[in-house]
Design an enzyme around this catalytic site. Structure first.
Site, PDB file in Angstrom:
ATOM      1  N   ASP A  39       5.687   4.559   5.370  1.00 46.10           N
ATOM      2  CA  ASP A  39       6.501   3.534   6.022  1.00 46.10           C
ATOM      3  C   ASP A  39       6.394   2.188   5.316  1.00 46.10           C
ATOM      4  O   ASP A  39       6.873   1.173   5.820  1.00 46.10           O
ATOM      5  CB  ASP A  39       6.131   3.394   7.511  1.00 46.10           C
TER       6      ASP A  39
ATOM      7  N   HIS B 208      -7.539  -0.786   5.280  1.00 46.37           N
ATOM      8  CA  HIS B 208      -6.542   0.101   5.898  1.00 46.37           C
ATOM      9  C   HIS B 208      -6.295   1.274   4.955  1.00 46.37           C
ATOM     10  O   HIS B 208      -6.329   2.438   5.356  1.00 46.37           O
ATOM     11  CB  HIS B 208      -5.275  -0.694   6.157  1.00 46.37           C
TER      12      HIS B 208
ATOM     13  N   HIS C 118       4.423  -5.007  11.232  1.00 43.47           N
ATOM     14  CA  HIS C 118       4.769  -4.270  12.447  1.00 43.47           C
ATOM     15  C   HIS C 118       4.813  -5.194  13.665  1.00 43.47           C
ATOM     16  O   HIS C 118       4.102  -6.198  13.720  1.00 43.47           O
ATOM     17  CB  HIS C 118       3.738  -3.165  12.726  1.00 43.47           C
TER      18      HIS C 118
ATOM     19  N   HIS D 195       0.845  -1.191   0.000  1.00 45.43           N
ATOM     20  CA  HIS D 195       0.000   0.000   0.000  1.00 45.43           C
ATOM     21  C   HIS D 195       0.882   1.243   0.000  1.00 45.43           C
ATOM     22  O   HIS D 195       2.112   1.141   0.003  1.00 45.43           O
ATOM     23  CB  HIS D 195      -0.999  -0.005   1.163  1.00 45.43           C
TER      24      HIS D 195
ATOM     25  N   HIS E  68       1.329   3.961   2.109  1.00 47.45           N
ATOM     26  CA  HIS E  68       1.816   4.720   3.252  1.00 47.45           C
ATOM     27  C   HIS E  68       3.344   4.841   3.243  1.00 47.45           C
ATOM     28  O   HIS E  68       4.046   3.903   2.824  1.00 47.45           O
ATOM     29  CB  HIS E  68       1.341   4.079   4.559  1.00 47.45           C
TER      30      HIS E  68
END
Length: 253
Positions: A60, A113, A170, A56, A58
């Site tokens: 990070d 998300h 994560h 995706h 984002h």
């Protein structure tokens, strides 16, 4: 020959993943949370990068794309939303396949998300890279999607073979376990939480996990079973999920 996965911590709580097709030596990085860390690991291992597989957009997860592509010439593969940060060489969607040497990844649509979030499933090696959709004992926040969309995405992952090894992005498991214990009294969850807390005390990772373990203990996948306790008895499954997600968003423990 198998897919070899090299996992390493980076940033504050991300994991980096390098996946190497042993038959050909071709290597992919799954997301680019920290370009310098990824390049150091490649150099240490003596691996050459072939693909960047984004889940995706984002920062990070895709923020290191440009630097790594410039350093390695790797082809960037991912959902179109990654273009918010940097160009994508090949845009992929649910049902597409991506080849890394002799390893085939099936792309699974897992929006919620973010709207365009995807996962990569290597059926031959029973491995899935799921980004921020499914976590050990958790799931990603709904920054863009709806509870119904996220529930559908989680069910796609839950339908994978139970032995599937799940690489989530994560190290959130201890915090997820504390929340899970606040809404679910299942003995299997308590036993797993104790193991998680002990592992983190020793400085050990709790990733990867498995589909079987998440189906047995993850409160987001168990949401329909928790519906009555969450005050939504008789609700649709996605509404039960929404109640669990809301409780996690508000949890202060």
């Amino acid at each position: 020959m198998p897919l070899i996965v090299h996992q390493f911590p980076c940033l504050q709580d991300n994991y980096g993943f390098l996946a190497r097709d042993e038959a050909t030596g071709q290597t992919a990085c799954i997301d680019t949370p920290d370009a310098q860390a990824i390049l150091r690991e490649l150099d240490k291992l003596g691996w050459s990068l072939t693909l960047i597989l984004n889940t995706h957009w984002h920062p990070d997860h895709a923020g290191g794309n440009a630097e790594i592509k410039a350093a390695t010439g790797a082809v960037v593969v991912g959902p179109g939303e990654v273009e918010k940060l940097s160009p994508v060489d090949r845009e992929v969607h649910g049902g597409d396949r991506v080849q890394l040497g002799e390893t085939t990844f099936e792309v699974i649509e897992t929006g919620g998300h973010t709207l365009g979030h995807i996962a990569y499933h290597d059926a031959a090696d029973s491995i899935a890279f799921v980004g921020d959709t499914l976590f050990a004992l958790g799931c990603g926040r709904l920054f863009e999607g709806t509870p119904q969309q996220m529930w559908t995405s989680l069910q796609r992952l839950a339908a994978l073979p139970e032995a599937t090894t799940v690489y989530c992005a994560h190290e959130y498991t201890a915090a997820n376990a504390r929340f899970a214990l606040s809404v679910d009294q299942d003995p299997a969850l308590r036993a797993r939480a104790d193991q998680v807390f002990a592992a983190r005390e020793r400085g050990e990772p709790t990733v990867p996990t498995t589909i079987a373990l998440e189906k047995a203990t993850n409160p987001f996948l168990r949401a329909p079973l928790l519906a009555a306790a969450m005050g939504v008895g008789g609700a649709a499954d996605y509404e039960a999920f929404a109640a669990v997600r809301k409780a996690k968003d508000e949890f202060k423990g």
